[in-house]
Write a protein that holds these residues in place. Structure first.
Motif, mmCIF file in Angstrom:
data_model
loop_
_atom_site.group_PDB
_atom_site.id
_atom_site.type_symbol
_atom_site.label_atom_id
_atom_site.label_comp_id
_atom_site.label_asym_id
_atom_site.label_seq_id
_atom_site.Cartn_x
_atom_site.Cartn_y
_atom_site.Cartn_z
ATOM 1 N N ASP A 369 0.734 -1.185 0.113
ATOM 2 C CA ASP A 369 -0.010 -0.042 0.031
ATOM 3 C C ASP A 369 0.902 1.225 -0.182
ATOM 4 O O ASP A 369 0.480 2.093 -0.584
ATOM 5 C CB ASP A 369 -0.942 -0.093 1.233
ATOM 6 C CG ASP A 369 -2.085 -1.020 1.197
ATOM 7 O OD1 ASP A 369 -2.264 -1.509 0.072
ATOM 8 O OD2 ASP A 369 -2.278 -1.405 2.254
ATOM 9 N N ALA A 372 2.623 1.700 -3.283
ATOM 10 C CA ALA A 372 1.685 2.295 -4.490
ATOM 11 C C ALA A 372 1.567 3.464 -4.297
ATOM 12 O O ALA A 372 1.425 4.532 -5.292
ATOM 13 C CB ALA A 372 0.556 1.320 -4.147
ATOM 14 N N SER A 373 1.207 4.100 -3.055
ATOM 15 C CA SER A 373 1.167 5.656 -2.924
ATOM 16 C C SER A 373 2.398 6.528 -3.224
ATOM 17 O O SER A 373 2.313 7.553 -3.920
ATOM 18 C CB SER A 373 0.521 5.891 -1.565
ATOM 19 O OG SER A 373 -0.415 5.360 -1.265
ATOM 20 N N ARG A 375 4.569 5.496 -5.687
ATOM 21 C CA ARG A 375 5.107 5.683 -6.762
ATOM 22 C C ARG A 375 4.095 6.649 -7.766
ATOM 23 O O ARG A 375 4.250 6.827 -8.755
ATOM 24 C CB ARG A 375 5.041 4.144 -7.323
ATOM 25 C CG ARG A 375 6.110 3.489 -7.131
ATOM 26 C CD ARG A 375 6.058 2.229 -7.449
ATOM 27 N NE ARG A 375 7.265 1.443 -7.421
ATOM 28 C CZ ARG A 375 8.385 1.502 -7.670
ATOM 29 N NH1 ARG A 375 8.835 2.465 -8.744
ATOM 30 N NH2 ARG A 375 9.346 0.755 -7.319
ATOM 31 N N LYS A 376 3.083 7.216 -6.991
ATOM 32 C CA LYS A 376 2.431 8.337 -7.984
ATOM 33 C C LYS A 376 3.009 9.574 -7.952
ATOM 34 O O LYS A 376 2.656 10.627 -7.213
ATOM 35 C CB LYS A 376 0.828 8.183 -7.059
ATOM 36 C CG LYS A 376 0.184 7.163 -7.145
ATOM 37 C CD LYS A 376 -1.253 7.109 -6.154
ATOM 38 C CE LYS A 376 -1.940 5.943 -6.143
ATOM 39 N NZ LYS A 376 -3.181 6.196 -5.249
ATOM 40 N N THR A 377 3.936 9.765 -9.098
ATOM 41 C CA THR A 377 4.716 11.211 -8.810
ATOM 42 C C THR A 377 4.379 11.570 -10.137
ATOM 43 O O THR A 377 5.127 12.713 -10.612
ATOM 44 C CB THR A 377 6.101 10.614 -8.864
ATOM 45 O OG1 THR A 377 6.601 9.850 -9.975
ATOM 46 C CG2 THR A 377 6.604 10.091 -7.630
ATOM 47 N N GLY A 378 3.287 11.346 -10.879
ATOM 48 C CA GLY A 378 2.903 12.023 -11.658
ATOM 49 C C GLY A 378 2.551 13.585 -11.689
ATOM 50 O O GLY A 378 2.022 13.847 -10.713
ATOM 51 N N ASN A 403 0.292 10.096 0.936
ATOM 52 C CA ASN A 403 0.502 11.041 -0.360
ATOM 53 C C ASN A 403 0.904 12.297 0.219
ATOM 54 O O ASN A 403 1.667 13.137 -0.834
ATOM 55 C CB ASN A 403 -1.091 11.353 -1.002
ATOM 56 C CG ASN A 403 -1.426 9.995 -1.660
ATOM 57 O OD1 ASN A 403 -0.474 9.051 -2.073
ATOM 58 N ND2 ASN A 403 -2.756 9.619 -1.881
ATOM 59 N N ARG A 406 4.674 12.320 0.589
ATOM 60 C CA ARG A 406 5.268 12.201 -0.840
ATOM 61 C C ARG A 406 5.400 13.653 -1.328
ATOM 62 O O ARG A 406 6.312 14.023 -1.738
ATOM 63 C CB ARG A 406 4.543 11.367 -1.684
ATOM 64 C CG ARG A 406 5.127 11.155 -2.840
ATOM 65 C CD ARG A 406 4.071 10.597 -4.101
ATOM 66 N NE ARG A 406 3.302 11.506 -4.378
ATOM 67 C CZ ARG A 406 1.952 11.480 -4.078
ATOM 68 N NH1 ARG A 406 1.209 10.030 -3.642
ATOM 69 N NH2 ARG A 406 1.060 12.014 -4.622
ATOM 70 N N ARG A 407 4.244 14.375 -1.377
ATOM 71 C CA ARG A 407 4.185 15.547 -1.810
ATOM 72 C C ARG A 407 5.086 16.510 -1.237
ATOM 73 O O ARG A 407 5.730 17.506 -1.838
ATOM 74 C CB ARG A 407 2.803 16.303 -1.905
ATOM 75 C CG ARG A 407 1.784 15.617 -2.883
ATOM 76 C CD ARG A 407 0.649 16.171 -3.068
ATOM 77 N NE ARG A 407 -0.153 16.208 -1.825
ATOM 78 C CZ ARG A 407 -1.373 15.324 -1.844
ATOM 79 N NH1 ARG A 407 -1.489 14.501 -3.064
ATOM 80 N NH2 ARG A 407 -1.954 15.130 -0.822
#
Length: 704
Positions: A369, A372-373, A375-378, A403, A406-407
């Motif tokens: 989990d 997956a979060s 890796r969301k670097t779009g 998230n 990550r940001r």
């Protein structure tokens, strides 16, 4: 080429922030852009200081190098403003500065010793000796003249000890860069000062109406050869082009370069559609100059290009991001301790924290989990390289919290990547000795030894400048003139490729054997070879000496006498500090262009490099729309030189008090008798009869 090869950088142009995004998002690994008043596209929309900071930060965050052009000639009074611009650029994070002016380079190195300098193509570096001279002057890269064939590029790159940069796409000037005075003299818009009006694109009289308009360059099919030659940077021209053009051209070049393949027909067709002049040329790189290189721009089919431009615009629209940097994440969540996320791009590491996780009431959070979060670097410039998750069991961490981490981490990493190390600035004024010799007399330059008649030779001329080939071809007459006390100074061709060097040096050796003690050098690559033969080096106008520091740099290179730029105004000439003897061209037709392609044969063809073509028979004339006639001569190795339609004449009282040591009379298409008559009039204080109205050139008007 294989996929693991080390690719040269792809250097794209940017004249606006949209163009910066267009270049970066379509695969450029470096961009070049201009700022302020000292770059060669002053007519383009300039970046403000804030826009420049934004552009440089944007590129630093994405790992894209930035080269900023400060590549114009700079007057003494302008140097403080130049240094203020340079400080701003370095503090904003510019990776390199592209410089033409030797004096500007001297001041930048003295004030900012860590600044990286690239030698502009305006320095006319076209030989191994020229590149080596640039390296000795502190440049780390040289932008080679566009006219060089592949063999010359390969030799310079392999042996110069300096990076090389080569233009691969875009507009071609007819003249060797840095050697054009046409726009300045006829319209006061100097190419050396960033304001060229492109008179080479205008029609001229005769059946060959566009004898100076070249097709655009396209070396897309030759990228493999340039990579194998070891070139460091492949440069796309076009800082005044729209961002959609930058996006389209950059994307195609990036794909072909990255994939190590030949271009497709569709790619070539697309490039031609967005901009070309009757197609493209790669003639210089192939050593195939001639009629096929000439072309004019047809009206652009804008309606048909709209879908292409719309698609290109979407590639750099706000929010569009191409992954430019790899990031590794290390995530740690332990019961009772704050959550930590480390982000590492290989050069920077940042850490952000969140509150300690809670025990799971139902479903626990798994490492999958978390990954997956993360890796969301779009929408960011980052692509995830690796994720390491260390997670105690039985914990619940909301996806929103991961998230947010990550940001935060990526924002912090972007800020770290955009950070600029402190700029080292020294209080190191450039001290230049001023020792004007006072006016010592006149020199005379001729195109043919036959122009030095006995009548001219008996005048009180301090030195006669004669092409080296003429002296070597007529040794008996040359020795006769030397015997009667004439000082003969061989003039080297301004352009001498390495493959031509042996012939020119052989001519110079003949001149040495006659007793010549100096030679006139037109570019920086000629100074060392002349000095190596025990000759004094005199610097010609092609060295573009425009300020006091440039004169001091040339003195340090071994130049004993330097001809000043004829784009200077007389008050500027007077105010120059003169650490060596200086000279001013005061009479005759000014040289305005030096070309590799033949203006005489042009698109009609018929040029023969063996000297038997129609260009070999004396002067040819180009007639402009106002009826002015510009003489064109065939030079050594079948190059062309174009001279002004009006002869220059400056009365002695205007230049004798400026501190120059010598005044030069320059004879081109004058007959031997007329040359002697003009020289006699000038040396005796009279006004020569040119047969046409003379001009005072730029010495009063100056240039923009």
């Amino acid at each position: 080429m294989t996929q693991d090869r080390r690719l040269p950088e792809l250097l794209a142009p940017a004249g606006s922030m949209d163009a910066v995004r267009a270049a970066v998002q379509n695969g450029a690994t470096a961009i070049y852009l201009g700022f302020g008043s000292f770059h060669a596209r002053r007519g383009a929309k300039n970046f403000t200081a804030d826009e420049m900071r934004q552009a440089l930060a944007y590129c630093r965050q994405r790992g894209v190098k930035t080269n900023v052009t400060v590549n114009t000639l700079v007057s003494d009074r302008e140097l403080p403003a130049l240094l203020r611009d340079v400080r701003l650029l370095l503090e904003a994070g510019a990776d390199a500065l592209i410089v033409q002016d030797l004096g500007a380079a001297r001041h930048i190195r003295a004030r900012f010793p860590d600044a990286v300098l690239h030698a502009s193509t305006q320095l006319t570096v076209h030989s191994l000796a020229g590149a080596q001279a640039a390296a000795q002057l502190g440049f780390s890269r040289v932008v080679l003249s566009r006219e060089l064939p592949l063999e010359e590029v390969r030799l310079i790159t392999a042996r110069a000890g300096i990076e090389t940069e080569v233009f691969v796409h875009g507009a071609l000037c007819m003249c060797y860069s840095g050697q054009c005075g046409l726009s300045a003299v006829i319209g006061r818009r100097s190419g050396n000062r960033g304001m060229c009006a492109q008179p080479c694109r205008l029609p001229y009289g005769g059946s060959n109406r566009y004898p100076m308009s070249l097709k655009d360059l396209c070396l897309l099919p030759r990228l493999r050869a340039l990579c194998e030659a070891g070139v460091s940077s492949l440069k796309i021209e076009g800082r005044m082009k729209r961002p959609e053009y930058v996006a389209i051209v950059t994307k195609i070049y990036a794909a072909v370069l990255r994939e190590g393949r030949a271009p497709t027909r569709e790619e070539m067709d697309t490039l031609a559609r967005v901009f070309s002049r009757d197609g493209f040329t790669q003639g210089y790189l192939d050593g195939a100059v001639g009629p096929a290189m000439f072309g004019m721009r047809a009206p652009a089919p804008e309606k048909g290009l709209a879908p292409l431009y719309d698609a290109a615009a979407r590639t750099f629209a706000p929010g569009q991001e191409r992954p430019c940097a790899a990031v590794s994440f290390a995530f740690s969540a332990r019961e009772g301790a704050p959550v930590a996320l480390h982000a590492d791009d290989g050069a920077h590491t940042v850490t952000v924290h969140a509150a300690a996780p809670e025990r799971a009431q139902k479903r626990e959070t798994t490492a999958a989990d978390i990954e997956a979060s993360l890796r969301k670097t779009g929408g960011t410039p980052f692509a995830v390289r690796a994720v390491d998750v260390r997670l105690d069991g039985g914990l619940r961490i909301a996806a929103k919290a991961v998230n947010d981490l990550r940001r935060q981490a990526l924002t912090a990493l972007e800020q770290a990547r955009a950070a600029v190390p402190p700029v080292r600035e020294l209080d190191a004024p450039v001290e230049i000795e001023d020792k004007p010799a006072g006016f010592l007399g006149y020199t005379v330059q001729v195109r043919a030894l036959a122009q030095i008649t006995d009548a001219l030779a008996q005048l009180p001329v301090q030195a006669f400048y004669v092409p080296a080939r003429e002296l070597a071809a007529h040794p008996a007459r040359a020795q006769q003139l030397i015997a009667r006390g004439c000082v003969l100074v061989p003039v080297l061709p301004r352009i001498v490729w390495d493959s031509e060097q042996a012939d020119v040096l052989a001519q110079l050796n003949v001149c040495c054997g006659m007793g010549c003690t100096a030679a006139l050098c037109g570019t920086i690559g000629q100074i060392a070879p002349v000095r190596a033969r025990g000759l004094e080096a005199f610097g010609d106008f092609g060295l573009n000496a425009f300020n006091s520091a440039a004169l001091d740099v040339l003195r340090g290179m071994g130049v004993a006498r330097q001809t000043l730029s004829f784009e200077l105004r007389l008050p500027q000439v007077r105010d120059l500090r003169k650490p060596l003897e200086t000279e001013l061209i005061v009479c005759g037709r000014l040289p305005l262009m030096l070309t590799e392609n033949c203006m005489i044969a042009g698109k009609e063809g018929g040029c023969r490099r063996d000297g038997t073509g129609k260009c070999a028979a004396g002067a040819y004339y180009l007639t402009d729309r106002r009826g002015a006639r510009f003489p064109v001569f065939r030079e050594e190795h079948c190059r062309n030189s174009l001279y002004n339609s009006q002869p220059l004449f400056l009365p002695p009282e205007e230049y004798r008090q400026t501190g120059v040591a010598y005044a030069r009379l320059l004879f081109t298409d004058e007959s031997p008798d007329r040359a002697a008559d003009i020289a006699r009039a000038v040396l005796t204080g009279g006004t020569p009869d040119f047969g046409v109205q003379p001009t005072r050139g730029l010495y009063r008007r100056g240039v923009e």
